[in-house]
Design a protein around this motif. Structure first.
Motif, PDB file in Angstrom:
ATOM      1  N   ILE A 314     -30.884 109.961 -48.500  1.00  0.00           N
ATOM      2  CA  ILE A 314     -31.369 109.818 -47.114  1.00  0.00           C
ATOM      3  C   ILE A 314     -31.328 108.350 -46.693  1.00  0.00           C
ATOM      4  CG2 ILE A 314     -33.295 110.277 -45.535  1.00  0.00           C
ATOM      5  CD1 ILE A 314     -32.053 112.852 -46.572  1.00  0.00           C
ATOM      6  N   ASP A 315     -31.692 107.462 -47.611  1.00  0.00           N
ATOM      7  CA  ASP A 315     -31.570 106.024 -47.306  1.00  0.00           C
ATOM      8  C   ASP A 315     -30.110 105.662 -47.021  1.00  0.00           C
ATOM      9  OD1 ASP A 315     -34.347 105.306 -47.873  1.00  0.00           O
ATOM     10  OD2 ASP A 315     -33.849 105.795 -49.935  1.00  0.00           O
ATOM     11  N   ALA A 317     -27.804 107.558 -45.847  1.00  0.00           N
ATOM     12  CA  ALA A 317     -27.413 108.029 -44.509  1.00  0.00           C
ATOM     13  C   ALA A 317     -28.025 107.135 -43.433  1.00  0.00           C
ATOM     14  CB  ALA A 317     -27.847 109.482 -44.317  1.00  0.00           C
ATOM     15  N   GLU A 318     -29.266 106.726 -43.648  1.00  0.00           N
ATOM     16  CA  GLU A 318     -29.878 105.817 -42.673  1.00  0.00           C
ATOM     17  C   GLU A 318     -29.087 104.518 -42.571  1.00  0.00           C
ATOM     18  OE1 GLU A 318     -34.012 104.619 -43.230  1.00  0.00           O
ATOM     19  OE2 GLU A 318     -33.641 102.882 -41.926  1.00  0.00           O
TER      20      GLU A 318
ATOM     21  N   GLU C  97     -31.748 117.988 -45.831  1.00  0.00           N
ATOM     22  CA  GLU C  97     -30.948 116.788 -45.551  1.00  0.00           C
ATOM     23  C   GLU C  97     -30.731 116.624 -44.047  1.00  0.00           C
ATOM     24  OE1 GLU C  97     -31.206 116.951 -49.403  1.00  0.00           O
ATOM     25  OE2 GLU C  97     -29.950 118.557 -48.637  1.00  0.00           O
ATOM     26  N   GLY C 100     -33.944 115.429 -42.698  1.00  0.00           N
ATOM     27  CA  GLY C 100     -34.300 114.158 -43.324  1.00  0.00           C
ATOM     28  C   GLY C 100     -33.526 112.994 -42.721  1.00  0.00           C
ATOM     29  N   VAL C 101     -32.245 113.206 -42.495  1.00  0.00           N
ATOM     30  CA  VAL C 101     -31.415 112.141 -41.929  1.00  0.00           C
ATOM     31  C   VAL C 101     -31.747 111.912 -40.462  1.00  0.00           C
ATOM     32  CG1 VAL C 101     -29.063 111.474 -41.336  1.00  0.00           C
ATOM     33  CG2 VAL C 101     -29.549 112.484 -43.573  1.00  0.00           C
ATOM     34  N   ARG C 104     -34.571 109.761 -39.684  1.00  0.00           N
ATOM     35  CA  ARG C 104     -34.385 108.327 -39.842  1.00  0.00           C
ATOM     36  C   ARG C 104     -33.788 107.688 -38.585  1.00  0.00           C
ATOM     37  NH1 ARG C 104     -34.456 106.418 -45.232  1.00  0.00           N
ATOM     38  NH2 ARG C 104     -35.908 107.774 -46.338  1.00  0.00           N
ATOM     39  N   TYR C 105     -33.019 108.501 -37.845  1.00  0.00           N
ATOM     40  CA  TYR C 105     -32.378 107.971 -36.640  1.00  0.00           C
ATOM     41  C   TYR C 105     -33.259 108.132 -35.407  1.00  0.00           C
ATOM     42  CZ  TYR C 105     -28.002 108.421 -39.395  1.00  0.00           C
ATOM     43  OH  TYR C 105     -27.036 108.335 -40.349  1.00  0.00           O
TER      44      TYR C 105
END
Lengths: 337, 337, 337
Positions: A314-315, A317-318, C97, C100-101, C104-105
């Motif tokens: 996940i990091d 992807a961020e 996922e 989760g991703v 982050r955005y």
């Protein structure tokens, strides 16, 4: 001819390092500059996308720009990219006009264009993204082409730096079984960037899943230049022993490129063994687990691995967002960038 | 009833001239006003679009507005536009509600809706865009309907002015062969606007490719009013002799409207001759070459023509952005606009 | 765990009242705050949408935020939402996922995900939106799930308040015939919110079109708490006598859930009678007519009703914008919200 962002091989290690540093400044909120103010960036998706689309839209927008998302159709290839073609079949527009017009509207063009998985000989040269680059008077950003995914690879390099600090790491690219043959853009770009950044790289895959010959040759040369080395193995366990980074990814075999049925038969024997699980992860002594996503849970890696603290997917992807802002700022920023 | 932008015939020559002048001010960067600040414009694409979509999004955004792109589906017609219909079949929403709701969210609605190429008798009346206009309390902008493409035609007029200066030009609209029958919106609107602007117009097409009878009658009347004339010929070479503008475009025959197979047989004999090539261009003594794009290279025009300095197709596409800003500013600007 | 907006049952009547009051402030132009400044909201449409898409994009934008519209594909279900699944079939990404991703955005995620209309037993639990909510560290906003459409229901409650003032109203939810079986999200959410707001609710539908048992039980309890009552009838006329609000909506029968052919046979006898027409409206003595849109004209309600002053369907759709701004401001605003 503008400077494009097609694959990391066109950029020096020092330049890649600066991109990563710039990305960390964006991530920490230290860089609030808006180099794209008043400018539009086209994001052209010939293939579907969620993560890339979301992160690129946001990157352009946070830099003050205006993203224009275009989706010419994921199922049909409507752009002719060959010079001199007589366009009397199904292609409705030549890349010359497509790019020529967009360059009048936008300061740059991001392009996602997967391989058609038909002719290895043709697609290994990445003809479509290269046709875009040849025709364009504004920078082209590769958002995943037949052979490269440099934004992903740079997010990967940033993530390794973030989790493990600077300096050479022992990095393993591990082939995984998947219900269908996938393109090689991610493993190509990961391997290339890892070696450029001076990491020690192990590539593990079953026989027949070799990366492109020219790429492998480039990797060896770059490794030599960087004072490191590339190790290729057919034993999955070997990739785990002593590694600090496990990067799982499935890709298709060149041997049955364009023949997914036969390819599936070829890969069938590897399903049981070529999965990242907790037992294999224990061989590493504390490696982080990486994957570009989307990932097939309990197929490429187990829930146990993905739900463990070792997983940084996940990091990773961020970090796409932050590194893409750095890339955009570099391509479209002022002289000081 | 608001003022719509459905086709140039609803607007006087003086108004069209002012649009072109406003467009040049936008292009030269002299007009940075934002008449759409805080307002949304819906852009509804019943048919796919790249150029129109990109240029309209950008036009709205550069004027301070917020574009909302909606794509109700390119393959299915889900909007019922007939009054009094019993909606028990495949249409899911009536244009009355569709437009009524969007008008509450947005200050204007751009609509792209191609002909279904089924019934010439029905589609020649442009029923769908007219239903939108009838129902809407906010301005409708035609982004290409069955019978008109006024934003394209105005970009064309602007480009002629830009390249050749003000005043009457000798302008030729030339039919071109194409692997499939296309709508008539572009030739209709180009011919209409060219005559409104006082240009001397030659239309060249093979027998059977006549434009709509009512339109041809309107062209003759408008030409008379403007002190110019319209010449129709079946000889392609005649269109080139002495012309200052060659505007190539393919369109389908009304005779086999809705029968693409038979239409293809009808057009087959014209493939060799009805292409714009360098030899024909030499007859003009220096004409510019125009096309609305997308163009089939080496089918509608040769690479030689498209790659020559005579071709202004990319400028023409760029001018879409500027003229659309002028149109939006006119429809949504203050009293002084 | 963040506060989601999944259905109104999770929110108290006082909270719902405050949302409506906030929505009126947005509608009257009294609230120009931008609580989403510098923040992105993902709007994920697994199913197509025009009204929800337009109004949510605009709501986010007017609050200063940046909407990111994602359409993972309306025809295929590519998200795996079951824990522990071995993903070797057609699902390409796990909701863990995916969410989760995006978290982050983006500061929040709006999700539209219709039922697959296959298994009543499974879908009545609203498994997909609940999987999103379980996985997400940022607020999930339900933009219509298998069983709920709370943004619509709140726009409905706002519209009743706007047209009829505060206090208890006699409200009728009336089943209508439709050429295909539709989901129950709208009737479920309307009934729930109406009872929560203290309205007296009549639900009229043919035998076999009962709402979910648990929901009906909840309605009775909530009605008791609010000092009102719920009346269910199979006689359409009964819904009209004395009602102040007629809310028409078609939905499918649980008895033939997943069998649209058999369901159509089941509903065939009800076509003539189960339509809202002027004769029935006259029984009400001045009720307003509501529908969530899109509506099948002359099938669910006649042109006579829809074109009459009694119809408030366009206002109702407009109120989607205002109530959604209130919901967003509540979820993402400061401590005072």
């Amino acid at each position: 001819m503008p400077r494009h962002f097609l694959h990391t091989g066109d950029w020096t290690r020092a330049e890649l390092e600066r991109l990563i540093e710039a990305a960390f400044r964006f991530k920490r909120g230290e860089d609030l500059s808006q180099p794209l103010l008043g400018r539009a960036i086209a994001l052209v998706f010939f293939n579907p996308s969620l993560r890339t689309r979301a992160s690129m839209q946001l990157a352009v927008q946070q830099l003050g720009g205006y993203p224009i998302v275009l989706e010419p159709g994921s199922s049909s290839w409507t752009i002719e990219f060959r010079d001199g073609a007589v366009m009397d079949a199904d292609k409705t527009e030549h890349v010359a006009e497509f790019v020529g017009v967009l360059a009048r509207y936008c300061s740059g063009i991001g392009v996602r264009v997967f391989p058609q998985l038909r002719s290895w000989r043709e697609e290994r040269t990445d003809p479509i993204i290269n046709a875009f680059a040849r025709q364009s008077k504004v920078p082209i950003i590769n958002l995943e082409s037949a052979m490269h995914h440099p934004c992903q690879a740079m997010a990967d390099m940033m993530t390794i730096r973030e989790k493990l600090g600077a300096g050479r790491k022992r990095v393993a690219l591990v082939w995984a079984w998947h219900p269908k043959p996938l393109p090689m853009a991610v493993p190509n770009s990961f391997a290339l960037a890892a070696v450029q950044m001076g990491h020690e790289l192990t590539i593990a895959h079953p026989p027949g899943y070799e990366l492109d010959d020219d790429l492998v040759r480039d990797l060896a040369m770059l490794a030599h230049d960087a004072g490191t080395r590339v190790n290729v193995t057919h034993e999955i366990e070997e990739a785990f022993d002593g590694s600090e980074v496990i990067y799982a990814k499935s890709w298709g075999s060149r041997l049955f490129y364009g023949s997914p049925e036969e390819e599936l038969e070829m890969r069938a024997p590897y399903r049981q063994r070529w999965i990242v699980d907790e037992e294999k992860m224990r061989r590493t002594g504390g490696a982080i687990f990486m994957h570009c996503l989307p990932i097939r849970r309990n197929v490429e890696a187990t829930d146990g691995v993905l739900n463990s603290p070792a997983s940084v997917v996940i990091d990773e992807a961020e970090n796409r967002l932050h590194i893409q802002k750095a890339i955009l700022a570099r391509l479209f920023g002022g002289a000081g960038s």
